[in-house]
Scaffold this motif. Sequence first.
Motif, PDB file in Angstrom:
ATOM      1  N   ILE A 158     -16.189 -59.848   9.645  1.00  0.00           N
ATOM      2  CA  ILE A 158     -15.765 -60.852   8.671  1.00  0.00           C
ATOM      3  C   ILE A 158     -14.961 -61.962   9.350  1.00  0.00           C
ATOM      4  N   ALA A 159     -14.247 -61.612  10.426  1.00  0.00           N
ATOM      5  CA  ALA A 159     -13.489 -62.617  11.176  1.00  0.00           C
ATOM      6  C   ALA A 159     -14.395 -63.531  11.989  1.00  0.00           C
ATOM      7  N   GLY A 160     -15.692 -63.221  12.034  1.00  0.00           N
ATOM      8  CA  GLY A 160     -16.641 -64.095  12.703  1.00  0.00           C
ATOM      9  C   GLY A 160     -17.104 -63.633  14.069  1.00  0.00           C
ATOM     10  N   TYR A 161     -16.640 -62.465  14.505  1.00  0.00           N
ATOM     11  CA  TYR A 161     -17.045 -61.979  15.821  1.00  0.00           C
ATOM     12  C   TYR A 161     -18.487 -61.473  15.794  1.00  0.00           C
ATOM     13  N   THR A 162     -19.206 -61.696  16.864  1.00  0.00           N
ATOM     14  CA  THR A 162     -20.577 -61.232  17.003  1.00  0.00           C
ATOM     15  C   THR A 162     -20.577 -59.907  17.770  1.00  0.00           C
ATOM     16  N   PRO A 163     -21.695 -59.158  17.727  1.00  0.00           N
ATOM     17  CA  PRO A 163     -21.769 -57.920  18.507  1.00  0.00           C
ATOM     18  C   PRO A 163     -21.479 -58.138  19.984  1.00  0.00           C
ATOM     19  N   ALA A 164     -21.931 -59.261  20.531  1.00  0.00           N
ATOM     20  CA  ALA A 164     -21.681 -59.541  21.946  1.00  0.00           C
ATOM     21  C   ALA A 164     -20.190 -59.703  22.212  1.00  0.00           C
ATOM     22  N   GLN A 165     -19.481 -60.346  21.271  1.00  0.00           N
ATOM     23  CA  GLN A 165     -18.039 -60.544  21.438  1.00  0.00           C
ATOM     24  C   GLN A 165     -17.257 -59.254  21.230  1.00  0.00           C
ATOM     25  N   ILE A 166     -17.715 -58.428  20.305  1.00  0.00           N
ATOM     26  CA  ILE A 166     -17.052 -57.138  20.072  1.00  0.00           C
ATOM     27  C   ILE A 166     -17.308 -56.200  21.244  1.00  0.00           C
ATOM     28  N   GLY A 167     -18.494 -56.299  21.806  1.00  0.00           N
ATOM     29  CA  GLY A 167     -18.818 -55.524  22.996  1.00  0.00           C
ATOM     30  C   GLY A 167     -18.749 -54.028  22.785  1.00  0.00           C
ATOM     31  N   HIS A 168     -18.088 -53.336  23.702  1.00  0.00           N
ATOM     32  CA  HIS A 168     -18.014 -51.871  23.663  1.00  0.00           C
ATOM     33  C   HIS A 168     -16.738 -51.365  23.001  1.00  0.00           C
ATOM     34  N   ARG A 169     -16.076 -52.238  22.258  1.00  0.00           N
ATOM     35  CA  ARG A 169     -14.755 -51.907  21.710  1.00  0.00           C
ATOM     36  C   ARG A 169     -14.755 -50.633  20.873  1.00  0.00           C
ATOM     37  N   PHE A 170     -15.820 -50.422  20.108  1.00  0.00           N
ATOM     38  CA  PHE A 170     -15.842 -49.279  19.207  1.00  0.00           C
ATOM     39  C   PHE A 170     -16.834 -48.207  19.637  1.00  0.00           C
ATOM     40  N   GLU A 171     -17.177 -48.208  20.907  1.00  0.00           N
ATOM     41  CA  GLU A 171     -18.018 -47.152  21.446  1.00  0.00           C
ATOM     42  C   GLU A 171     -17.135 -46.035  22.002  1.00  0.00           C
ATOM     43  N   GLY A 172     -17.706 -44.868  22.174  1.00  0.00           N
ATOM     44  CA  GLY A 172     -16.913 -43.746  22.672  1.00  0.00           C
ATOM     45  C   GLY A 172     -15.980 -43.216  21.601  1.00  0.00           C
ATOM     46  N   ASP A 173     -14.893 -42.595  22.024  1.00  0.00           N
ATOM     47  CA  ASP A 173     -13.943 -41.973  21.108  1.00  0.00           C
ATOM     48  C   ASP A 173     -12.970 -43.007  20.555  1.00  0.00           C
ATOM     49  N   VAL A 174     -13.052 -43.252  19.241  1.00  0.00           N
ATOM     50  CA  VAL A 174     -12.112 -44.173  18.603  1.00  0.00           C
ATOM     51  C   VAL A 174     -11.013 -43.423  17.861  1.00  0.00           C
ATOM     52  N   LEU A 175     -11.140 -42.104  17.731  1.00  0.00           N
ATOM     53  CA  LEU A 175     -10.203 -41.325  16.911  1.00  0.00           C
ATOM     54  C   LEU A 175      -8.913 -40.965  17.628  1.00  0.00           C
ATOM     55  N   GLY A 176      -8.984 -40.785  18.947  1.00  0.00           N
ATOM     56  CA  GLY A 176      -7.802 -40.408  19.701  1.00  0.00           C
ATOM     57  C   GLY A 176      -7.175 -39.131  19.181  1.00  0.00           C
ATOM     58  N   ARG A 177      -5.846 -39.110  19.138  1.00  0.00           N
ATOM     59  CA  ARG A 177      -5.130 -37.912  18.700  1.00  0.00           C
ATOM     60  C   ARG A 177      -4.799 -37.919  17.217  1.00  0.00           C
ATOM     61  N   ASN A 178      -5.196 -38.966  16.516  1.00  0.00           N
ATOM     62  CA  ASN A 178      -4.827 -39.084  15.102  1.00  0.00           C
ATOM     63  C   ASN A 178      -6.041 -39.526  14.277  1.00  0.00           C
ATOM     64  N   PRO A 179      -7.043 -38.647  14.123  1.00  0.00           N
ATOM     65  CA  PRO A 179      -8.250 -39.033  13.384  1.00  0.00           C
ATOM     66  C   PRO A 179      -7.984 -39.543  11.979  1.00  0.00           C
ATOM     67  N   LEU A 180      -7.102 -38.863  11.240  1.00  0.00           N
ATOM     68  CA  LEU A 180      -6.812 -39.307   9.875  1.00  0.00           C
ATOM     69  C   LEU A 180      -6.162 -40.684   9.882  1.00  0.00           C
ATOM     70  N   GLY A 181      -5.236 -40.913  10.811  1.00  0.00           N
ATOM     71  CA  GLY A 181      -4.589 -42.219  10.891  1.00  0.00           C
ATOM     72  C   GLY A 181      -5.569 -43.324  11.221  1.00  0.00           C
ATOM     73  N   VAL A 182      -6.476 -43.070  12.143  1.00  0.00           N
ATOM     74  CA  VAL A 182      -7.481 -44.071  12.514  1.00  0.00           C
ATOM     75  C   VAL A 182      -8.404 -44.331  11.337  1.00  0.00           C
ATOM     76  N   TRP A 183      -8.836 -43.259  10.658  1.00  0.00           N
ATOM     77  CA  TRP A 183      -9.719 -43.442   9.500  1.00  0.00           C
ATOM     78  C   TRP A 183      -9.027 -44.276   8.422  1.00  0.00           C
ATOM     79  N   THR A 184      -7.786 -43.967   8.127  1.00  0.00           N
ATOM     80  CA  THR A 184      -7.042 -44.703   7.104  1.00  0.00           C
ATOM     81  C   THR A 184      -6.892 -46.170   7.494  1.00  0.00           C
ATOM     82  N   MET A 185      -6.544 -46.418   8.750  1.00  0.00           N
ATOM     83  CA  MET A 185      -6.411 -47.798   9.224  1.00  0.00           C
ATOM     84  C   MET A 185      -7.730 -48.541   9.144  1.00  0.00           C
ATOM     85  N   ALA A 186      -8.835 -47.890   9.534  1.00  0.00           N
ATOM     86  CA  ALA A 186     -10.141 -48.543   9.536  1.00  0.00           C
ATOM     87  C   ALA A 186     -10.571 -48.945   8.137  1.00  0.00           C
ATOM     88  N   THR A 187     -10.438 -48.025   7.187  1.00  0.00           N
ATOM     89  CA  THR A 187     -10.904 -48.330   5.832  1.00  0.00           C
ATOM     90  C   THR A 187      -9.967 -49.304   5.114  1.00  0.00           C
TER      91      THR A 187
END
Length: 203
Positions: free
Chosen positions: A65-94
Amino acid sequence: MECPHPPGFHTEVREHYAATGAEVARLLRSAPEDLWTAPTPCRDWDVRTLVNHLAAQHLWVCQAIAGYTPAQIGHRFEGDVLGRNPLGVWTMATRSAQRALARPGAPDLLVHLGYGVRDAGGYARELVAETVVHGWDLSRALGERGRIPPGSARYALAEFHGYRDLAGTGRFDPPFAAPPGADAEDQLLALTGRDPAWSADRI
């Protein structure tokens, strides 16, 4: 650029987005530590892999929504995005996605996604439908046997009926015929290739 929607579309999307996000959060709060590696109805995905996939999908929303394209986002959300706080990450994401969608005109904006361009409201509707189905996967993996709320099941079913080849997206198994008289949940599970009787005990 904008893509106009009928009256009430934006409110409906936001309400279902909030409800499905809250349901997954409820499931995560109840998830014991030893079940993060438990199997799910998604072949080859355990609970953590499933939740990680969902969180990454929702993290895309505010970026797109901020206007970034897949190329600009790159690999930011690949791999493990949950870290040590899956619930916190899920809450922040939604919550960040909901805030982005609540901005005036945001749902009508055209956003760049990995498969092309779509209006943000339509993308949110797509994510709601996917979250409804994966929420069912998660509930079964955690041993719950409740039913999908009828409104959510109907909403997801209506969205997925618009896809010509749902299995071709690579996210779902091939569909099968729902039994005669099936309700929205059973139709949704059949359309997305899920066995309503799935249980980790049967694997």
